[in-house]
Design an enzyme around this catalytic site. Structure first.
Site, mmCIF file in Angstrom:
data_model
loop_
_atom_site.group_PDB
_atom_site.id
_atom_site.type_symbol
_atom_site.label_atom_id
_atom_site.label_comp_id
_atom_site.label_asym_id
_atom_site.label_seq_id
_atom_site.Cartn_x
_atom_site.Cartn_y
_atom_site.Cartn_z
ATOM 1 N N PHE A 1 4.786 13.311 -5.950
ATOM 2 C CA PHE A 1 5.128 12.000 -6.517
ATOM 3 C C PHE A 1 6.444 11.489 -5.938
ATOM 4 O O PHE A 1 7.332 11.032 -6.637
ATOM 5 C CB PHE A 1 5.166 12.081 -8.051
ATOM 6 C CG PHE A 1 4.874 10.779 -8.738
ATOM 7 C CD1 PHE A 1 3.811 9.976 -8.322
ATOM 8 C CD2 PHE A 1 5.653 10.341 -9.804
ATOM 9 C CE1 PHE A 1 3.535 8.769 -8.957
ATOM 10 C CE2 PHE A 1 5.385 9.135 -10.442
ATOM 11 C CZ PHE A 1 4.330 8.352 -10.025
ATOM 12 N N THR B 1 2.335 15.529 -0.912
ATOM 13 C CA THR B 1 3.603 16.260 -0.931
ATOM 14 C C THR B 1 4.240 16.131 0.462
ATOM 15 O O THR B 1 3.566 15.777 1.421
ATOM 16 C CB THR B 1 3.394 17.750 -1.291
ATOM 17 O OG1 THR B 1 2.571 18.356 -0.297
ATOM 18 C CG2 THR B 1 2.758 17.909 -2.660
ATOM 19 N N LYS C 1 1.055 15.786 6.977
ATOM 20 C CA LYS C 1 0.683 16.313 8.294
ATOM 21 C C LYS C 1 0.669 17.839 8.325
ATOM 22 O O LYS C 1 -0.047 18.446 9.111
ATOM 23 C CB LYS C 1 1.657 15.793 9.359
ATOM 24 C CG LYS C 1 1.524 14.307 9.625
ATOM 25 C CD LYS C 1 2.564 13.807 10.604
ATOM 26 C CE LYS C 1 3.892 13.530 9.944
ATOM 27 N NZ LYS C 1 3.913 12.352 9.069
ATOM 28 N N GLU D 1 -6.114 9.214 7.351
ATOM 29 C CA GLU D 1 -5.623 8.029 8.067
ATOM 30 C C GLU D 1 -4.100 7.898 7.950
ATOM 31 O O GLU D 1 -3.417 7.523 8.900
ATOM 32 C CB GLU D 1 -6.301 6.775 7.494
ATOM 33 C CG GLU D 1 -5.811 5.452 8.069
ATOM 34 C CD GLU D 1 -6.160 5.289 9.533
ATOM 35 O OE1 GLU D 1 -7.352 5.276 9.848
ATOM 36 O OE2 GLU D 1 -5.238 5.192 10.372
ATOM 37 N N GLY E 1 18.216 4.421 5.246
ATOM 38 C CA GLY E 1 17.082 5.224 4.781
ATOM 39 C C GLY E 1 15.952 5.310 5.785
ATOM 40 O O GLY E 1 14.860 5.770 5.468
ATOM 41 N N GLU F 1 16.442 10.513 8.196
ATOM 42 C CA GLU F 1 16.838 11.524 7.217
ATOM 43 C C GLU F 1 18.262 11.999 7.493
ATOM 44 O O GLU F 1 18.783 11.809 8.595
ATOM 45 C CB GLU F 1 15.916 12.749 7.329
ATOM 46 C CG GLU F 1 14.447 12.461 7.151
ATOM 47 C CD GLU F 1 14.061 12.233 5.695
ATOM 48 O OE1 GLU F 1 14.757 12.769 4.813
ATOM 49 O OE2 GLU F 1 13.078 11.510 5.466
ATOM 50 N N ASP G 1 7.875 15.078 14.663
ATOM 51 C CA ASP G 1 6.937 14.256 13.898
ATOM 52 C C ASP G 1 5.858 13.667 14.819
ATOM 53 O O ASP G 1 4.672 13.708 14.497
ATOM 54 C CB ASP G 1 7.718 13.129 13.193
ATOM 55 C CG ASP G 1 6.810 12.146 12.503
ATOM 56 O OD1 ASP G 1 6.183 12.541 11.507
ATOM 57 O OD2 ASP G 1 6.698 10.993 12.966
ATOM 58 N N LYS H 1 1.579 14.281 14.994
ATOM 59 C CA LYS H 1 0.552 13.232 15.056
ATOM 60 C C LYS H 1 -0.333 13.421 16.281
ATOM 61 O O LYS H 1 -1.555 13.221 16.230
ATOM 62 C CB LYS H 1 1.224 11.862 15.051
ATOM 63 C CG LYS H 1 1.887 11.585 13.700
ATOM 64 C CD LYS H 1 2.914 10.476 13.750
ATOM 65 C CE LYS H 1 3.474 10.230 12.361
ATOM 66 N NZ LYS H 1 4.682 9.388 12.365
ATOM 67 N N GLY I 1 6.885 3.823 5.197
ATOM 68 C CA GLY I 1 7.125 3.013 4.014
ATOM 69 C C GLY I 1 6.160 3.413 2.921
ATOM 70 O O GLY I 1 5.024 3.799 3.198
#
Lengths: 176, 324
Positions: free
Chosen positions: B15, B85, B114, B138, B196, B199, B210, B214, B304
């Protein structure tokens, strides 16, 4: 390698095959051919300019073939560097002997460093350079990019190459 | 599916920003019911979405039961587990266990995480297949930018030869700002952290990790590569200087961090200014090279909360469509 030849043909029908057959027999690939009918010589021959790609080592055999066919060779031009790319390098370029890097590319015989722009903000900081490489063809260009990549790895330089283009403009380009 | 024909039931596991985004947008969607929400501290059973969102924003606990996330996945009868998460590339936990258990219990999984897919793509797709449920992801690549479903559904008639993309908004923001404002890397990185966009520890983004994740997901999904992290050759953007960007610009190029799925590489590349992959700011873009459809390029918001939730919702809705 790309070759341009100025030739003279007898002003009779069916002469062009005496030029085209030897070229294609040796694996050559014709890029352009121009028949200068309007510039007939006093020897009653017609000048023809032909541009083609062919392996360099077959050139001598081609000349013999053309002459045997009665084609007069007026001029042979080797259009050497026709593929171009830019490579961005970041790191201690100066400290790692830039001259040596350029020499290694120039020493290949099929590629050379045509242009280099360097930016050195601080004496101890990393510098940045854009190197423009030209080569005799796309394959040769790829090879020279590979050499530069190895040099960059050896000298711990960040190596940034163009996105390899698939038939669209930009990136690696051909130039006459 | 086992529940009533009219309503799709789902749990939201995780969450954070994305989970809250999902809770926010599913409120407006008819025939979807959230049966549980799990955060790191506990589980809200049959939550009132407005209430849990308000509590979360106010820093209050959302839990109203003694259940754990795994209890929800295993014991509450529902259709879809939305696993959102945070991505953990070292082994994929806790997401990997969540996804695995959900599939074993014959629940569909929609995820933006991921980690599990990078750690165990083949195992999880096989598990979904043998249990007769769907695993949809997706949202793991390109946020709101459609790519996985675009290739699988819309481009089903073409064979995909390669996919290359600008797949990390943080890197793209940094490179864009450095080039456009002639600012140094460190300066723009701090700015991005302030906003923001990056990180506190930016390594995951700027070192290309990252993007590599992908690339792995797309390579496994569309080229059957069985790739893991070790197979990808990764170079990040942290050595790029402002001068280099200016030099590139003078030659008509922008520098972008590009993931190449067929090559399994992630590295900065020179991209012609007019090229469709030259997107600015935090945008993502991907070029899909196909045999019959040529090259197709999509661009969109790569991150986002609401944007990523939109990709998750599209997966959820497609499950709903498949059911009828």
């Amino acid at each position: 390698m790309r070759i341009s030849m100025d030739l003279e043909l007898q002003d009779r029908p069916g002469q062009l095959k005496h030029v085209l057959t030897p070229i294609s027999d040796l694996g050559g690939n014709i890029a352009s051919i121009v028949h200068h009918h309007d510039k007939k010589t006093f020897r009653n021959t017609v000048p023809v300019s032909v541009i083609f790609d062919i392996e360099e080592q077959t050139l001598e055999e081609l000349q013999e073939g053309l002459e045997k066919n009665g084609v007069a060779i007026v001029r042979i031009g080797k259009m050497r560097l026709r593929a171009r790319t830019h490579i961005l390098l970041i790191g201690h370029i100066i400290h790692t002997n830039l001259r040596e890097t350029i020499d290694e590319i120039d020493g290949t015989g099929f590629a050379e460093v045509q242009d280099l722009s360097l930016s050195m903000p601080a004496i101890d900081g990393p510098s940045s350079a854009v190197i423009t490489i030209m080569a005799t063809g796309d394959e040769e260009l790829k090879k020279s990019i590979g050499i530069l990549r190895q040099i960059a790895e050896r000298k711990d330089l960040l190596f940034i190459e163009p996105l390899d283009e698939r038939g669209s403009p930009g990136g690696v380009s051909n130039e006459e | 599916m086992r529940n009533s024909q009219s309503t799709l039931t789902l749990s939201i596991i995780g969450f954070g920003a994305v989970g809250q985004g999902v809770a926010t947008i599913v409120q407006n969607v008819p025939h979807i019911k959230v049966v549980a929400i799990a955060d790191s501290k506990g589980v809200a059973r049959m939550p009132d979405l407005n209430d849990v969102l308000a509590r979360k924003r106010g820093g209050q606990p959302i839990a109203n039961s003694n259940l754990t996330a795994l209890d929800v996945i295993r014991t509450i009868d529902h259709d879809v587990v939305v696993e959102v998460t945070p991505t953990n590339i070292q082994g994929g936990e806790p997401g990997l266990t969540h996804v695995r258990e959900a599939l074993k219990n014959k629940r569909n999984v929609v995820t933006s995480n991921k980690g599990p897919l990078v750690a165990a793509f083949d195992e999880l797709t096989q598990l979904a297949y043998t249990n007769g449920v769907a695993l949809r992801y997706e949202a793991t690549v390109g946020g709101a930018m459609p790519i996985v479903n675009l290739i699988r559904d819309t481009l089903a008639g073409a064979r995909v030869l390669d996919i290359r993309g600008v797949l990390n908004g943080t890197c793209n923001y940094i490179l864009t700002r450095m080039a456009e404002e002639a600012l140094d890397y460190d300066q723009v990185l701090s700015e991005a952290q302030d906003m923001g966009i990056a990180e506190a520890d930016p390594t995951y983004d700027v070192a290309g990790i990252d993007t590599a994740c992908k690339v792995i997901i797309l390579a496994n999904a569309f080229f059957g590569r069985h790739a893991t992290f070790a197979d990808v050759d990764v170079t990040g953007i942290d050595r790029i200087t402002q001068d280099a960007l200016q030099l590139a610009r003078q030659r008509g190029f922008a520098v972008k961090l590009v993931g190449d799925v067929q090559e399994l590489t992630v590295s900065p590349k020179l991209i012609p200014i007019a090229h469709p992959l030259n997107v600015s700011g935090t945008l993502n873009a991907a070029s899909i090279l196909t045999d019959t459809a040529g090259e197709i390029t999509v661009a969109g918001k790569g991150a986002g909360s609401i944007e990523t939730a939109s990709a998750i919702l599209s997966d959820v809705l497609s499950l709903m469509r498949d059911r009828t």
